[in-house]
Design an enzyme around this catalytic site. Sequence first.
Site, PDB file in Angstrom:
ATOM      1  N   PRO A  31     -10.883 -81.499  29.037  1.00 57.65           N
ATOM      2  CA  PRO A  31     -11.382 -80.293  28.399  1.00 57.65           C
ATOM      3  C   PRO A  31     -12.196 -79.457  29.366  1.00 57.65           C
ATOM      4  O   PRO A  31     -13.034 -79.968  30.103  1.00 57.65           O
ATOM      5  CB  PRO A  31     -12.263 -80.831  27.274  1.00 57.65           C
ATOM      6  CG  PRO A  31     -11.852 -82.244  27.084  1.00 57.65           C
ATOM      7  CD  PRO A  31     -11.458 -82.698  28.438  1.00 57.65           C
ATOM      8  N   GLU A  32     -11.921 -78.178  29.372  1.00 61.78           N
ATOM      9  CA  GLU A  32     -12.697 -77.234  30.159  1.00 61.78           C
ATOM     10  C   GLU A  32     -13.467 -76.354  29.180  1.00 61.78           C
ATOM     11  O   GLU A  32     -13.504 -76.664  27.994  1.00 61.78           O
ATOM     12  CB  GLU A  32     -11.755 -76.422  31.058  1.00 61.78           C
ATOM     13  CG  GLU A  32     -10.883 -77.327  31.929  1.00 61.78           C
ATOM     14  CD  GLU A  32      -9.904 -76.572  32.812  1.00 61.78           C
ATOM     15  OE1 GLU A  32     -10.200 -75.432  33.200  1.00 61.78           O
ATOM     16  OE2 GLU A  32      -8.835 -77.131  33.116  1.00 61.78           O
TER      17      GLU A  32
END
Length: 267
Positions: free
Chosen positions: A2-3
């Site tokens: 996840p960014e």
Amino acid sequence: MPELPEVETVARYVSEKLSGKTVVGAEVNWERSIGTPDSSVFLREIVGCKVLRAWRRGKFIVIDLSNGRNMLVHLRMSGDLQVKPANAPARIHDRVLLRFARGQTLHFYDPRKFGRIYLVDNYAQVTRKLGIEPLSDDFTVERLGALFSKRKTRVKNFLLDQRFVAGLGNIYAVESLWAAEIHPLTQVARIPRRKIIALHSAIRKILSNAVASAGTDLGDGVWKYGGYRVKAYGRAGKPCPRCKATLRRIVIAQRGSDYCPCCQRRR
DNA sequence: CAACCGACCTGTTCGC
DNA sequence: TGCGAACAGGTCGGTT
């Protein structure tokens, strides 16, 4: 994995689901998932805490507690947070469970075990070294230009370094450089002003669009919520959506970097 | 200062 | 079909 956009999505979800709720029990199934304090101390101190809200700083989810302390979660490569009814069975990769009053349980699911949870007096103890928030008003062309000046780093490394800009990861760094038509190996100090403007604008546009789409689903099941469509990431060998040249992939900082050899020229 | 490398982990995909 | 290698959204510490 996840960014920024995915972390933002999780933070909003947690805030909506858990605000106002109090922890009545906790389980740690993988000790190293707790970064600080020791998991035994964490278990003792988290019980009784009430959640005020959850928000995001860089790739950290920050949970404000009513006793003034903060619980932070970093999802790293494979982490996810899900709120389920108390009677829902734990899955094999659920590393930490927090049970809340009124029958809700927070599951910290993390197959690769890289994710970390922190319980601290002040969130800044954990987020201190993070750079600027790319979606904040502070992130201007001038600030980006100032960070670039005199630095010899290649732009791809720069974008992945959380001490400069916080929240970009491999996907959105690749996407931003493609959109701004900058070769990933370009030294930041040598990027002309018009390209700095293009990159600044690309980062903001791409991240805000991705947040609005709840992130990117690459189709491998790691993140299966978002609707953001990548243009370059993971598309080596396929045609560039802009000029139809074949996209290429090189390795920078041990991360695959897809780019268009035609529109993203070096220097 | 900047780049590289191995660690940390498990699951999935790829190539033979 | 089977099996090992390569690779995956992140970050850190120790070397070059």
